[in-house]
Design a protein around this motif. Structure first.
Motif, PDB file in Angstrom:
ATOM      1  N   LEU A  53       0.797  -1.376  -0.066  1.00  0.00           N
ATOM      2  CA  LEU A  53       0.050  -0.039   0.047  1.00  0.00           C
ATOM      3  C   LEU A  53       0.883   1.315   0.186  1.00  0.00           C
ATOM      4  O   LEU A  53       0.418   2.302  -0.662  1.00  0.00           O
ATOM      5  CB  LEU A  53      -0.925   0.094   1.358  1.00  0.00           C
ATOM      6  CG  LEU A  53      -2.010  -1.139   1.319  1.00  0.00           C
ATOM      7  CD1 LEU A  53      -2.794  -1.041   2.559  1.00  0.00           C
ATOM      8  CD2 LEU A  53      -3.061  -0.795   0.150  1.00  0.00           C
ATOM      9  N   THR A  54       2.055   1.196   0.523  1.00  0.00           N
ATOM     10  CA  THR A  54       2.924   2.462   0.491  1.00  0.00           C
ATOM     11  C   THR A  54       3.877   2.606  -0.572  1.00  0.00           C
ATOM     12  O   THR A  54       3.931   3.701  -1.054  1.00  0.00           O
ATOM     13  CB  THR A  54       3.741   2.315   2.052  1.00  0.00           C
ATOM     14  OG1 THR A  54       2.558   2.011   3.175  1.00  0.00           O
ATOM     15  CG2 THR A  54       4.383   3.386   2.217  1.00  0.00           C
ATOM     16  N   TYR A  55       4.445   1.467  -0.953  1.00  0.00           N
ATOM     17  CA  TYR A  55       5.601   1.733  -2.007  1.00  0.00           C
ATOM     18  C   TYR A  55       5.214   0.824  -3.254  1.00  0.00           C
ATOM     19  O   TYR A  55       5.880   1.174  -4.174  1.00  0.00           O
ATOM     20  CB  TYR A  55       6.971   0.931  -1.266  1.00  0.00           C
ATOM     21  CG  TYR A  55       7.304   1.592   0.008  1.00  0.00           C
ATOM     22  CD1 TYR A  55       7.739   3.155   0.131  1.00  0.00           C
ATOM     23  CD2 TYR A  55       7.487   0.811   1.059  1.00  0.00           C
ATOM     24  CE1 TYR A  55       8.307   3.606   1.099  1.00  0.00           C
ATOM     25  CE2 TYR A  55       7.798   1.446   2.118  1.00  0.00           C
ATOM     26  CZ  TYR A  55       8.342   2.885   2.463  1.00  0.00           C
ATOM     27  OH  TYR A  55       8.679   3.098   3.576  1.00  0.00           O
ATOM     28  N   GLY A  56       4.082   0.101  -3.110  1.00  0.00           N
ATOM     29  CA  GLY A  56       3.847  -0.723  -4.629  1.00  0.00           C
ATOM     30  C   GLY A  56       4.304  -2.131  -4.536  1.00  0.00           C
ATOM     31  O   GLY A  56       4.521  -2.826  -3.317  1.00  0.00           O
ATOM     32  N   HIS A  57       4.579  -2.709  -5.760  1.00  0.00           N
ATOM     33  CA  HIS A  57       4.871  -3.942  -5.896  1.00  0.00           C
ATOM     34  C   HIS A  57       5.839  -4.714  -5.294  1.00  0.00           C
ATOM     35  O   HIS A  57       6.969  -3.934  -4.894  1.00  0.00           O
ATOM     36  CB  HIS A  57       5.038  -4.121  -7.576  1.00  0.00           C
ATOM     37  CG  HIS A  57       5.337  -5.474  -7.767  1.00  0.00           C
ATOM     38  ND1 HIS A  57       4.642  -6.521  -8.029  1.00  0.00           N
ATOM     39  CD2 HIS A  57       6.729  -6.220  -8.275  1.00  0.00           C
ATOM     40  CE1 HIS A  57       5.273  -7.630  -8.351  1.00  0.00           C
ATOM     41  NE2 HIS A  57       6.573  -7.352  -8.663  1.00  0.00           N
ATOM     42  N   ILE A  58       5.862  -5.842  -4.863  1.00  0.00           N
ATOM     43  CA  ILE A  58       6.796  -6.348  -4.191  1.00  0.00           C
ATOM     44  C   ILE A  58       7.376  -7.675  -5.022  1.00  0.00           C
ATOM     45  O   ILE A  58       6.723  -8.489  -5.404  1.00  0.00           O
ATOM     46  CB  ILE A  58       6.442  -7.152  -2.771  1.00  0.00           C
ATOM     47  CG1 ILE A  58       5.680  -6.116  -1.890  1.00  0.00           C
ATOM     48  CG2 ILE A  58       7.461  -8.086  -2.091  1.00  0.00           C
ATOM     49  CD1 ILE A  58       5.126  -6.681  -0.662  1.00  0.00           C
ATOM     50  N   PRO A  59       8.688  -7.475  -5.603  1.00  0.00           N
ATOM     51  CA  PRO A  59       9.207  -8.505  -6.509  1.00  0.00           C
ATOM     52  C   PRO A  59       9.066  -9.992  -5.847  1.00  0.00           C
ATOM     53  O   PRO A  59       8.929 -10.217  -4.626  1.00  0.00           O
ATOM     54  CB  PRO A  59      10.437  -7.991  -6.583  1.00  0.00           C
ATOM     55  CG  PRO A  59      10.731  -6.742  -6.250  1.00  0.00           C
ATOM     56  CD  PRO A  59       9.628  -6.835  -5.252  1.00  0.00           C
ATOM     57  N   ALA A  60       8.949 -10.907  -6.697  1.00  0.00           N
ATOM     58  CA  ALA A  60       8.625 -12.512  -6.365  1.00  0.00           C
ATOM     59  C   ALA A  60       9.406 -12.808  -5.475  1.00  0.00           C
ATOM     60  O   ALA A  60       9.387 -13.714  -4.504  1.00  0.00           O
ATOM     61  CB  ALA A  60       8.323 -13.259  -7.665  1.00  0.00           C
ATOM     62  N   ASN A  61      10.757 -12.548  -5.553  1.00  0.00           N
ATOM     63  CA  ASN A  61      11.903 -13.156  -5.008  1.00  0.00           C
ATOM     64  C   ASN A  61      12.498 -12.617  -3.697  1.00  0.00           C
ATOM     65  O   ASN A  61      13.597 -12.662  -3.166  1.00  0.00           O
ATOM     66  CB  ASN A  61      13.268 -13.275  -5.778  1.00  0.00           C
ATOM     67  CG  ASN A  61      13.852 -11.987  -6.221  1.00  0.00           C
ATOM     68  OD1 ASN A  61      13.014 -10.667  -6.151  1.00  0.00           O
ATOM     69  ND2 ASN A  61      14.859 -11.867  -6.801  1.00  0.00           N
ATOM     70  N   GLN A  62      11.558 -11.452  -3.359  1.00  0.00           N
ATOM     71  CA  GLN A  62      11.663 -10.566  -2.183  1.00  0.00           C
ATOM     72  C   GLN A  62      10.810 -11.101  -1.009  1.00  0.00           C
ATOM     73  O   GLN A  62       9.651 -10.949  -1.235  1.00  0.00           O
ATOM     74  CB  GLN A  62      11.833  -9.085  -2.580  1.00  0.00           C
ATOM     75  CG  GLN A  62      12.809  -8.704  -3.514  1.00  0.00           C
ATOM     76  CD  GLN A  62      14.299  -8.550  -3.031  1.00  0.00           C
ATOM     77  OE1 GLN A  62      14.591  -7.837  -2.273  1.00  0.00           O
ATOM     78  NE2 GLN A  62      14.857  -9.704  -3.297  1.00  0.00           N
ATOM     79  N   GLN A  63      11.198 -10.712   0.147  1.00  0.00           N
ATOM     80  CA  GLN A  63      10.535 -10.693   1.484  1.00  0.00           C
ATOM     81  C   GLN A  63      10.339  -9.356   2.108  1.00  0.00           C
ATOM     82  O   GLN A  63      11.216  -8.509   1.971  1.00  0.00           O
ATOM     83  CB  GLN A  63      11.204 -11.774   2.427  1.00  0.00           C
ATOM     84  CG  GLN A  63      11.025 -13.246   1.899  1.00  0.00           C
ATOM     85  CD  GLN A  63      11.490 -14.200   2.933  1.00  0.00           C
ATOM     86  OE1 GLN A  63      12.161 -13.816   3.898  1.00  0.00           O
ATOM     87  NE2 GLN A  63      11.342 -15.286   2.729  1.00  0.00           N
TER      88      GLN A  63
END
Length: 158
Positions: A53-63
């Motif tokens: 909600l704050t920064y946008g998309h989370i890449p698939a390989n990231q936690q």
């Protein structure tokens, strides 16, 4: 933002208590303390949704990881993205999580005996005392005694 996104944003943040430090999730939580929130039939971990909600998309390989190490915290500036490997390394460096189970002897929070007791048990066993008798004496199961004597646990004791 669309009306639906505004609504999600408002609903989500209504479950958060903001303090000068961490922003604490007050909604439903998983057993290990991380908040959970359902969006269109999909469960989100609260910290991941806060990031999204704050920064946008989370890449698939990231936690989404916590600088503050508090699972209930959803404050965006307390969160950062990292790979699984980096997250586990951070956990190890800070002495958190299941990796604590690898601590030896009485430093392991699941230890039922002390180093002095294990040494005494090893001596008594060499003198012929039975597993069961030792277990009864030290208030543990005989299998705990056997594991300590044969080196399945307390491997660092010679």
């Amino acid at each position: 933002m669309s009306a639906m996104a505004d609504s999600l944003h408002d609903r989500f943040w209504s479950f958060v208590t903001k303090t000068d430090g961490c922003w604490l999730w007050t909604g439903r939580s998983l057993n290990h303390g991380y908040g959970q929130y359902w969006v269109n039939g999909k469960r989100w971990i609260a910290s991941r949704l806060a990031w999204h909600l704050t920064y946008g998309h989370i890449p698939a390989n990231q936690q989404v990881c916590h600088k503050c190490d508090l699972p209930q915290c959803v404050r965006p500036d307390h969160l950062y993205l990292a790979s699984q490997v980096r997250n586990l390394e951070d956990m190890r460096q800070k002495g958190r999580g299941k990796l604590l189970l690898t601590r030896q002897g009485s430093a392991n929070n699941k230890a039922k005996l002390t180093i002095a007791q294990v040494r005494d048990i090893q001596t008594l066993r060499q003198q012929g005392c039975s597993w069961r008798r030792l277990g009864k004496h030290y208030g543990v199961c005989h299998t705990t005694i056997a594991a300590a004597v044969i080196g399945r646990t307390w491997k660092h004791i010679t």
